[in-house]
Enzyme design. Sequence first.
Site, short mmCIF file in Angstrom:
data_model
loop_
_atom_site.label_atom_id
_atom_site.label_comp_id
_atom_site.label_asym_id
_atom_site.label_seq_id
_atom_site.Cartn_x
_atom_site.Cartn_y
_atom_site.Cartn_z
N SER A 1 -10.53 21.96 -47.06
CA SER A 1 -11.43 22.85 -46.34
C SER A 1 -11.81 22.22 -45.00
O SER A 1 -10.96 22.02 -44.14
CB SER A 1 -12.64 23.16 -47.22
OG SER A 1 -13.45 24.16 -46.65
N GLU B 1 -14.32 36.36 -36.72
CA GLU B 1 -13.22 37.07 -36.07
C GLU B 1 -12.59 36.22 -34.97
O GLU B 1 -11.37 36.17 -34.83
CB GLU B 1 -13.72 38.39 -35.49
CG GLU B 1 -14.31 39.34 -36.51
CD GLU B 1 -13.30 39.79 -37.54
OE1 GLU B 1 -12.11 39.85 -37.19
OE2 GLU B 1 -13.70 40.06 -38.69
N HIS C 1 -8.87 28.13 -46.39
CA HIS C 1 -9.30 29.34 -47.12
C HIS C 1 -8.56 30.56 -46.52
O HIS C 1 -9.14 31.63 -46.35
CB HIS C 1 -10.81 29.56 -46.99
CG HIS C 1 -11.64 28.43 -47.51
ND1 HIS C 1 -11.93 28.26 -48.85
CD2 HIS C 1 -12.27 27.41 -46.86
CE1 HIS C 1 -12.70 27.20 -49.02
NE2 HIS C 1 -12.91 26.65 -47.82
#
Length: 309
Positions: free
Chosen positions: A178, A194, A213
């Site tokens: 991660s 975004e 992810h």
Amino acid sequence: MSSWFRAGRNRPPRWRVLLWIGVATLSTGAGLLARSEIERRVARWTYSAAADGRREGGTLLIAGGGRLPDGVKRHFLELAGGDKARLVIIPAANEDAAGLREYREDWSQFTPQSVEVLHADSRSTSETPEFSRCLDEATGVWLGGGQQTWLAGWYRDTPVQERLLGVLARGGVIGGTSAGASAMSDPMIAGGRESPHRGRGLGLIQGVIIDQHFVRRNRIGRLLKMLDDYPDHVGLGVDERTAVILSVRSGRFRIVGDSCAVACCNSPGSPRPRIEFFDAGDEFDLASLRNGAPTPPSAGFDLEDILGE
């Protein structure tokens, strides 16, 4: 090829991934990409780590987050030396004593020779040479999940970063999940939904921007936008419960875990990026990719063959 590599209980259905990537690329103006047009192909990679002697000989294990299968962790431990491994764990957030103890216990269950947790309480602490001396003897370093900006803010341009490069230079392994995976690259995706927030990472890999992810959180849009600013880089998106193992010496990658990784890069003369899916068990060679050769099908090499050990 073992059945473990092909286990797909936690992998999203392929039709769902393809639908997601088509919709996401349409929204970024890249156009609808059919899997048949990109199967087993990827654009030229501008990966420059081989030119930096500090990174020759080491291995990176780049994990996409989520609850990693024990098999992925065992790969990391084997690369670090098995029961002779000397591990250093670096959390990616401010942890209390209980959190640090949990890190130690989590990795101690795999019975390495030693486990140390390196955790600075301030930037000034990480800048002292004495703080990170344990890295001089480490055979494996694990960068935890949390906040990549925390890792970079505390350790970039300090002896910690220099010693991490030293681990790779002497043939050790650095793994990260991660946030720990994102922090490996420089430039680094520091956050954003975004649109990416841009930052400076630890520079353990060059010419590649890492996102994590990836399928679970629909992050192809922000990775493609990051590549707009760095058109010579490759975007490497790794899904949860999955890792990419990179041997810097041999230039080979292998995918392990339960889902997939996605490589994105801009292609000269093409109005849209090329995208390649890699499933668990797939492997590919950086030199061949830099030369524009199609990615061959999985040849079923053992892990030792892939890593060139």
